[in-house]
Enzyme design. Sequence first.
Site, short mmCIF file in Angstrom:
data_model
loop_
_atom_site.label_atom_id
_atom_site.label_comp_id
_atom_site.label_asym_id
_atom_site.label_seq_id
_atom_site.Cartn_x
_atom_site.Cartn_y
_atom_site.Cartn_z
N PRO A 19 -4.83 -4.80 -3.82
CA PRO A 19 -6.26 -5.97 -3.47
C PRO A 19 -6.67 -5.11 -3.33
O PRO A 19 -7.55 -4.15 -2.87
CB PRO A 19 -6.07 -6.85 -2.12
CG PRO A 19 -5.64 -5.86 -1.25
CD PRO A 19 -3.87 -4.66 -1.41
N SER A 21 -10.82 -6.01 -4.05
CA SER A 21 -12.24 -6.42 -4.28
C SER A 21 -13.22 -6.34 -5.30
O SER A 21 -13.62 -5.33 -5.35
CB SER A 21 -12.84 -6.62 -2.80
OG SER A 21 -13.84 -7.44 -2.63
N GLN A 73 -4.17 -12.50 -0.44
CA GLN A 73 -4.77 -11.61 1.02
C GLN A 73 -6.01 -12.18 1.59
O GLN A 73 -6.95 -12.87 0.86
CB GLN A 73 -5.13 -9.82 0.59
CG GLN A 73 -5.91 -9.42 2.69
CD GLN A 73 -6.30 -8.22 1.98
OE1 GLN A 73 -7.58 -7.77 1.16
NE2 GLN A 73 -5.93 -7.38 2.77
N CYS A 103 -10.51 -3.54 5.96
CA CYS A 103 -11.80 -3.50 5.11
C CYS A 103 -13.27 -3.52 6.04
O CYS A 103 -13.00 -3.73 7.47
CB CYS A 103 -12.38 -5.13 4.57
SG CYS A 103 -13.62 -4.78 3.83
N LYS A 142 -2.45 -5.01 6.03
CA LYS A 142 -2.37 -4.52 5.89
C LYS A 142 -4.09 -3.54 6.83
O LYS A 142 -4.68 -4.61 6.58
CB LYS A 142 -4.04 -4.17 5.00
CG LYS A 142 -3.48 -3.51 3.54
CD LYS A 142 -4.20 -3.48 1.93
CE LYS A 142 -4.50 -2.25 1.78
NZ LYS A 142 -6.13 -1.71 1.44
N ASN A 203 -0.36 3.88 1.87
CA ASN A 203 -1.18 3.61 1.20
C ASN A 203 -2.51 4.75 1.18
O ASN A 203 -2.79 4.95 2.47
CB ASN A 203 -1.82 2.41 0.88
CG ASN A 203 -3.11 1.80 0.25
OD1 ASN A 203 -4.06 1.86 0.88
ND2 ASN A 203 -3.11 1.82 -0.92
N GLY A 204 -2.80 5.09 -0.24
CA GLY A 204 -4.12 5.69 0.59
C GLY A 204 -3.65 6.97 -0.95
O GLY A 204 -2.65 7.30 -0.27
N GLY A 227 -3.78 2.60 -4.71
CA GLY A 227 -5.85 1.88 -5.06
C GLY A 227 -6.82 1.74 -6.01
O GLY A 227 -6.06 1.25 -6.80
N ARG A 228 -7.40 2.75 -5.39
CA ARG A 228 -8.20 3.31 -6.55
C ARG A 228 -7.55 3.58 -7.56
O ARG A 228 -8.16 3.07 -9.46
CB ARG A 228 -9.24 4.57 -5.70
CG ARG A 228 -10.39 3.82 -5.69
CD ARG A 228 -10.57 4.88 -4.96
NE ARG A 228 -10.26 5.49 -3.53
CZ ARG A 228 -10.43 6.85 -2.84
NH1 ARG A 228 -11.81 7.22 -3.37
NH2 ARG A 228 -9.86 7.01 -2.42
C1 FMN Z 1 -12.97 -1.58 -4.96
C2 FMN Z 1 -12.55 -1.24 -4.20
C3 FMN Z 1 -12.09 -2.76 -3.29
C4 FMN Z 1 -11.24 -2.56 -2.63
N1 FMN Z 1 -11.00 -3.81 -1.91
C5 FMN Z 1 -9.88 -4.10 -0.76
C6 FMN Z 1 -9.73 -5.30 -0.28
O1 FMN Z 1 -10.18 -6.54 -1.15
N2 FMN Z 1 -8.19 -5.32 0.67
C7 FMN Z 1 -7.90 -4.53 1.22
O2 FMN Z 1 -7.17 -4.42 1.95
N3 FMN Z 1 -8.61 -3.18 0.76
C8 FMN Z 1 -9.18 -2.94 -0.62
N4 FMN Z 1 -9.31 -2.05 -0.83
C9 FMN Z 1 -9.24 -1.01 0.62
C10 FMN Z 1 -7.52 -0.26 -1.17
O3 FMN Z 1 -6.81 -1.27 -1.85
C11 FMN Z 1 -7.09 0.76 -0.41
O4 FMN Z 1 -6.25 0.42 0.90
C12 FMN Z 1 -8.06 2.21 -1.04
O5 FMN Z 1 -8.30 1.97 -1.47
C13 FMN Z 1 -7.13 3.28 -0.54
O6 FMN Z 1 -5.88 3.56 -1.56
P1 FMN Z 1 -6.58 5.18 -2.35
O7 FMN Z 1 -6.82 6.32 -1.77
O8 FMN Z 1 -5.37 5.12 -3.49
O9 FMN Z 1 -7.82 4.44 -2.67
C14 FMN Z 1 -10.33 -1.83 -1.73
C15 FMN Z 1 -11.14 0.11 -2.32
C16 FMN Z 1 -11.32 -0.20 -3.14
C17 FMN Z 1 -12.03 1.22 -3.84
#
Ligand code: FMN
Length: 332
Positions: A19, A21, A73, A103, A142, A203-204, A227-228
């Site tokens: 997810p 946002s 979510q 979050c 999550k 995740n991460g 994620g990103r």
């Molecule tokens: C712009 C943005 C929006 C996100 N929105 C949500 C969300 O709606 N719900 C959630 O559980 N995590 C959200 N996350 C967290 C990501 O799902 C993920 O856990 C986090 O980016 C870590 O993964 P990464 O290091 O690969 O980016 C968001 C992250 C980013 C950067």
Amino acid sequence: MKSSLFIKILREKKLLLPPLSGYTDYPFRVILADFKPPFIITEMANARAIVQRNRRTMQILKIAEGKQYNGVQLVGSIPEYMSRAAKIVEDLGFDYIDINMGCTARKVACRGEGISLMKHEVRACEIVAAVTDAVDVPVTCKLRLGPSKQSMNVVALSEKLVDSGAVALTIHGRSGEKKFGLPVDLRIMHEAATVLTIPIIANGGIYTGSDAQQMIQATGAAAVMPGRGLIGNPWIIPEILSTISKTSFTPPTLQKKKEICRKHLDLLVDFYGERKAVLKMRSILPQYFSSCFFLKDLKLDVQQASNVSDIPMLLERLDDTKGYTIYDKNKK
Ligand SMILES: Cc1cc2nc3c(=O)[nH]c(=O)nc-3n(C[C@H](O)[C@H](O)[C@H](O)COP(=O)(O)O)c2cc1C
């Protein structure tokens, strides 16, 4: 969808999408569906707003057509709203429900939602119990490693969430005091995957197929969630799936990236109207071409875009030269 089927596919395909946002909205989910992921999930949707049928929140809940299973979510802190919202989304046709416990955005955390639930374990469990009671579809959560470095309670809390009815847990391998700045801690995710009886999704910091593979090896997780790395890069779906299934993956050409970015723009226009579509493109477009030369110029120029017609013009300025993508701001 039955929990047993959810878990079977999760263990087989080893990939869940995140997810995000502001990003995994309906237009992007339509794009993602074309890449044939096993699961797609919405961005977080506020439970109370769903119960009150808030128009903008209900917009989040449009299901993209495709063969994938669709998740939603939910974010919230009140068990009654969470369970009522869960029933509504189940009736809309969603296949699984994830509960946001990670979050760190202030407006979320200060209402006792998101990461705050990791501090209030009893409430977190009440929510999972209420939601699993209300629906037949699988319920997942999550989480992060903990609210802060001083309180890394993910393993202990996870055991309680399992007892409350969660069938799988995504663990974002960072604690909550910094949004994304900390290094990912694989050790605690490994501990969770070893101790818990249900599948863990790690995740991460996953940006490539080989990141995904290494994450699974290092943590013993059943599946991964980028994620990103998904933003502007739906190709990460076939890349991860093919790395895991040991088949070959061909990265997209510049032409293909332009084509999908253009399609993304058209979908945004259809869904939100021209003004909002252009605003959204300001952050999305550079992500499609994040490795191009003169990315700074591209970012500056896309900030100036005010009409939908400006966007294809910017795409025209991207060219392939000797295998490198270059943005030429002077190209007319
Ligand atoms: C712009 C943005 C929006 C996100 N929105 C949500 C969300 O709606 N719900 C959630 O559980 N995590 C959200 N996350 C967290 C990501 O799902 C993920 O856990 C986090 O980016 C870590 O993964 P990464 O290091 O690969 O980016 C968001 C992250 C980013 C950067």
